[in-house]
Design a protein around this motif. Structure first.
Motif, PDB file in Angstrom:
ATOM      1  N   THR A 265       0.834  -1.211   0.000  1.00 61.52           N
ATOM      2  CA  THR A 265       0.000   0.000   0.000  1.00 61.52           C
ATOM      3  C   THR A 265       0.863   1.253   0.000  1.00 61.52           C
ATOM      4  OG1 THR A 265      -1.741  -1.160   1.211  1.00 61.52           O
ATOM      5  CG2 THR A 265      -1.849   1.235   1.179  1.00 61.52           C
ATOM      6  N   SER A 266       1.957   1.223   0.749  1.00 64.69           N
ATOM      7  CA  SER A 266       2.873   2.361   0.803  1.00 64.69           C
ATOM      8  C   SER A 266       3.471   2.655  -0.572  1.00 64.69           C
ATOM      9  CB  SER A 266       3.988   2.084   1.809  1.00 64.69           C
ATOM     10  OG  SER A 266       4.940   3.124   1.809  1.00 64.69           O
ATOM     11  N   ILE A 267       3.893   1.592  -1.260  1.00 66.64           N
ATOM     12  CA  ILE A 267       4.471   1.773  -2.605  1.00 66.64           C
ATOM     13  C   ILE A 267       3.403   2.242  -3.580  1.00 66.64           C
ATOM     14  CG2 ILE A 267       5.610   0.604  -4.530  1.00 66.64           C
ATOM     15  CD1 ILE A 267       6.854  -1.302  -2.507  1.00 66.64           C
ATOM     16  N   GLN A 268       2.182   1.730  -3.424  1.00 69.90           N
ATOM     17  CA  GLN A 268       1.101   2.119  -4.322  1.00 69.90           C
ATOM     18  C   GLN A 268       0.771   3.606  -4.182  1.00 69.90           C
ATOM     19  OE1 GLN A 268      -2.863   0.326  -3.757  1.00 69.90           O
ATOM     20  NE2 GLN A 268      -2.885  -0.110  -5.950  1.00 69.90           N
ATOM     21  N   LYS A 269       0.831   4.111  -2.941  1.00 75.59           N
ATOM     22  CA  LYS A 269       0.580   5.537  -2.725  1.00 75.59           C
ATOM     23  C   LYS A 269       1.633   6.399  -3.412  1.00 75.59           C
ATOM     24  CE  LYS A 269      -1.905   5.171   1.672  1.00 75.59           C
ATOM     25  NZ  LYS A 269      -1.868   5.480   3.128  1.00 75.59           N
ATOM     26  N   LYS A 270       2.894   5.937  -3.371  1.00 73.68           N
ATOM     27  CA  LYS A 270       3.969   6.675  -4.035  1.00 73.68           C
ATOM     28  C   LYS A 270       3.844   6.579  -5.550  1.00 73.68           C
ATOM     29  CE  LYS A 270       7.304   5.869  -0.290  1.00 73.68           C
ATOM     30  NZ  LYS A 270       8.585   5.214   0.072  1.00 73.68           N
ATOM     31  N   PHE A 271       3.270   5.471  -6.010  1.00 75.40           N
ATOM     32  CA  PHE A 271       3.178   5.226  -7.442  1.00 75.40           C
ATOM     33  C   PHE A 271       2.095   6.066  -8.119  1.00 75.40           C
ATOM     34  CE2 PHE A 271       1.151   2.743 -10.883  1.00 75.40           C
ATOM     35  CZ  PHE A 271       2.207   2.739 -11.787  1.00 75.40           C
ATOM     36  N   LYS A 272       1.002   6.331  -7.428  1.00 77.13           N
ATOM     37  CA  LYS A 272      -0.131   7.020  -8.050  1.00 77.13           C
ATOM     38  C   LYS A 272       0.225   8.383  -8.642  1.00 77.13           C
ATOM     39  CE  LYS A 272      -4.063   4.695  -5.964  1.00 77.13           C
ATOM     40  NZ  LYS A 272      -5.314   4.823  -5.174  1.00 77.13           N
ATOM     41  N   PRO A 273       0.956   9.264  -7.918  1.00 78.58           N
ATOM     42  CA  PRO A 273       1.324  10.547  -8.543  1.00 78.58           C
ATOM     43  C   PRO A 273       2.265  10.380  -9.734  1.00 78.58           C
ATOM     44  CG  PRO A 273       2.398  10.278  -6.404  1.00 78.58           C
ATOM     45  CD  PRO A 273       1.365   9.217  -6.503  1.00 78.58           C
ATOM     46  N   ILE A 274       3.108   9.337  -9.692  1.00 78.57           N
ATOM     47  CA  ILE A 274       3.995   9.056 -10.829  1.00 78.57           C
ATOM     48  C   ILE A 274       3.166   8.667 -12.040  1.00 78.57           C
ATOM     49  CG2 ILE A 274       5.802   7.499 -11.691  1.00 78.57           C
ATOM     50  CD1 ILE A 274       6.843   7.274  -8.829  1.00 78.57           C
ATOM     51  N   PHE A 275       2.136   7.849 -11.812  1.00 74.38           N
ATOM     52  CA  PHE A 275       1.266   7.407 -12.903  1.00 74.38           C
ATOM     53  C   PHE A 275       0.509   8.584 -13.514  1.00 74.38           C
ATOM     54  CE2 PHE A 275      -2.747   5.816 -14.592  1.00 74.38           C
ATOM     55  CZ  PHE A 275      -2.315   4.757 -15.397  1.00 74.38           C
ATOM     56  N   LYS A 276       0.036   9.507 -12.668  1.00 75.78           N
ATOM     57  CA  LYS A 276      -0.731  10.654 -13.162  1.00 75.78           C
ATOM     58  C   LYS A 276       0.103  11.544 -14.073  1.00 75.78           C
ATOM     59  CE  LYS A 276      -4.041  10.988  -9.340  1.00 75.78           C
ATOM     60  NZ  LYS A 276      -4.544  11.833  -8.217  1.00 75.78           N
ATOM     61  N   LYS A 277       1.395  11.683 -13.761  1.00 72.10           N
ATOM     62  CA  LYS A 277       2.268  12.557 -14.548  1.00 72.10           C
ATOM     63  C   LYS A 277       2.802  11.876 -15.815  1.00 72.10           C
ATOM     64  CE  LYS A 277       3.934  15.132 -10.512  1.00 72.10           C
ATOM     65  NZ  LYS A 277       5.125  15.484  -9.684  1.00 72.10           N
ATOM     66  N   SER A 278       2.809  10.556 -15.827  1.00 67.33           N
ATOM     67  CA  SER A 278       3.438   9.807 -16.922  1.00 67.33           C
ATOM     68  C   SER A 278       2.496   9.591 -18.101  1.00 67.33           C
ATOM     69  CB  SER A 278       3.931   8.448 -16.412  1.00 67.33           C
ATOM     70  OG  SER A 278       4.390   7.651 -17.474  1.00 67.33           O
ATOM     71  N   THR A 299      10.135   2.125  -9.353  1.00 68.89           N
ATOM     72  CA  THR A 299       8.919   1.987  -8.551  1.00 68.89           C
ATOM     73  C   THR A 299       8.195   0.687  -8.880  1.00 68.89           C
ATOM     74  OG1 THR A 299       8.664   4.399  -8.527  1.00 68.89           O
ATOM     75  CG2 THR A 299       6.751   3.091  -7.876  1.00 68.89           C
ATOM     76  N   ILE A 300       8.073   0.390 -10.167  1.00 71.31           N
ATOM     77  CA  ILE A 300       7.410  -0.855 -10.585  1.00 71.31           C
ATOM     78  C   ILE A 300       8.212  -2.065 -10.117  1.00 71.31           C
ATOM     79  CG2 ILE A 300       6.677  -2.229 -12.578  1.00 71.31           C
ATOM     80  CD1 ILE A 300       6.267   0.484 -14.051  1.00 71.31           C
ATOM     81  N   ASP A 301       9.524  -1.994 -10.229  1.00 73.02           N
ATOM     82  CA  ASP A 301      10.374  -3.104  -9.770  1.00 73.02           C
ATOM     83  C   ASP A 301      10.253  -3.306  -8.257  1.00 73.02           C
ATOM     84  OD1 ASP A 301      11.261  -3.672 -12.297  1.00 73.02           O
ATOM     85  OD2 ASP A 301      13.105  -2.490 -12.139  1.00 73.02           O
ATOM     86  N   ALA A 302      10.087  -2.216  -7.513  1.00 75.03           N
ATOM     87  CA  ALA A 302       9.918  -2.318  -6.052  1.00 75.03           C
ATOM     88  C   ALA A 302       8.626  -3.045  -5.714  1.00 75.03           C
ATOM     89  CB  ALA A 302       9.927  -0.927  -5.429  1.00 75.03           C
ATOM     90  N   ILE A 303       7.574  -2.750  -6.452  1.00 73.97           N
ATOM     91  CA  ILE A 303       6.288  -3.428  -6.261  1.00 73.97           C
ATOM     92  C   ILE A 303       6.443  -4.924  -6.510  1.00 73.97           C
ATOM     93  CG2 ILE A 303       3.968  -3.722  -7.222  1.00 73.97           C
ATOM     94  CD1 ILE A 303       4.009  -0.686  -7.821  1.00 73.97           C
ATOM     95  N   ARG A 304       7.108  -5.244  -7.592  1.00 72.16           N
ATOM     96  CA  ARG A 304       7.289  -6.661  -7.954  1.00 72.16           C
ATOM     97  C   ARG A 304       8.132  -7.404  -6.916  1.00 72.16           C
ATOM     98  NH1 ARG A 304      10.449  -6.627 -12.528  1.00 72.16           N
ATOM     99  NH2 ARG A 304      10.169  -8.879 -12.668  1.00 72.16           N
TER     100      ARG A 304
END
Length: 349
Positions: A265-278, A299-304
């Motif tokens: 969940t922590s990584i997903q929260k960090k990922f969402k703003p990255i996704f919005k800008k990309s 970020t994606i590799d950290a999730i995996r």
């Protein structure tokens, strides 16, 4: 990485074909106008000039170009892919085009076109597919879906884009590692084969519909409702929801198993703003054309990694020691066999 390069090259080929087809259509419109204003006495000469079979000739020209393009694809670009892949892994992943792979391919004219492949060389399922899943589905629900796949329960991925649905379906296979899905896998199944969801054999399939309402109607289909009672879970990418199986015993088993909610969940929260800008993560053509940035990849590799370690831990001693399986049973001297006791394995988890 070669898969990404193939997509990038084929995307360029399709773009060139569309441009040539558009040019030919405009040219033919001009020729049709010329026919309309030409006196009947000169029509034969004009027809000889413009050609009656211009459509057939255009199709033949495009087909010849495609063959020429694909022949070129089999030579110079692919020869350098392996060497490029190795150098990319050893270097820092950035969007610096000075490190990009460049090669030339034919066009409809005598000139050639230059293809530039970004140095990051992302993978469609591993990176774009996983990113698409985490941008749409809650981390806790995604973990539950993976656990359902591990106990061989069927999953149906539904959406409005074939790019998105197939990439996400393939992403589930990647996220299952270190395990492998051993049953039916169809990343794209026609909607007129909806009855397949009642198959007694476990499956992971994708299905594309026209609208968000169609995905909801699909969830309420009689075949699907019956399948959910027998173990089917639906991942709806359009409504960003998961409709879990209504099979009572399975629901209790999944909810009682601990999950790495905090980390994911922590990584997903960090990922969402990255996704919005990309733009690359939102659009498949943009992803193929531009690749991913270092931040997006890390970020994606950290999730995996988090999911991989969690799933690996579900194997207990088996994942830590090649002889770890001996901890969950006893050797039967009388029968000369090893008897596995599931309770010993489950209790240790």
């Amino acid at each position: 990485s070669q898969q990404f390069i193939h997509f990038r090259i084929l995307q360029n080929m399709i773009q060139k074909e569309h441009e040539e087809h558009k040019r030919i259509m405009i040219e033919n419109e001009e020729k049709d106008k010329l026919r309309a204003i030409t006196p009947a006495i000169k029509i034969q000469a004009v027809l000889k000039f413009v050609g009656l079979d211009h459509k057939v000739a255009a199709e033949k020209k495009i087909l010849e170009f495609r063959h020429k393009y694909l022949r070129a694809l089999q030579t110079s670009p692919m020869r350098s892919c392996t060497q490029y892949e190795l150098s990319s892994k050893s270097s820092e992943r950035t969007k610096d085009t000075s490190q990009s792979l460049e090669f030339e391919l034919p066009t409809f004219s005598t000139k050639t076109t230059k293809i530039i492949v970004p140095p990051s060389l992302p993978h469609v399922a591993i990176h774009w597919g996983v990113a698409a899943l985490f941008a749409r589905i809650k981390a806790s629900e995604l973990i539950h879906v993976l656990k359902l796949l591990l106990i061989e329960r069927s999953v149906l991925v539904v959406g409005q884009s074939s790019d998105l649905v197939t990439a996400c379906a393939c992403a589930f296979l990647e996220l299952l590692k270190p395990y492998e899905w051993a049953s039916n896998f169809m990343p794209l199944l026609p909607t007129n084969m909806i009855g397949f969801v009642n198959s007694p054999v476990p499956f992971l399939i994708g299905m594309v519909v026209d609208s968000k309402q169609d995905t909801i109607d699909l969830e309420n289909d009689g075949h699907v409702i019956q399948a959910r009672a027998e173990g089917l879970t639906i991942v709806n990418l359009s409504t960003r929801t998961v409709r879990f199986t209504t099979e009572p015993e399975i629901v209790e088993t999944i909810e009682g198993c601990p999950t790495p909610i905090t980390q994911v969940t922590s990584i997903q929260k960090k990922f969402k703003p990255i996704f919005k800008k990309s733009t690359s993560l939102k659009s498949f053509p943009s992803f193929i054309a531009g690749g991913l940035s270092r931040t997006e990849l890390s970020t994606i590799d950290a999730i995996r990694r988090v999911i991989f370690e969690y799933l690996k831990g579900l194997a207990g001693n088996i994942a830590k020691n090649p002889f770890g399986w001996k901890s969950y049973g006893k050797y039967n001297d009388a029968m000369d066999t090893f008897d596995f006791y599931p309770s010993l394995f489950v209790d240790s988890l």
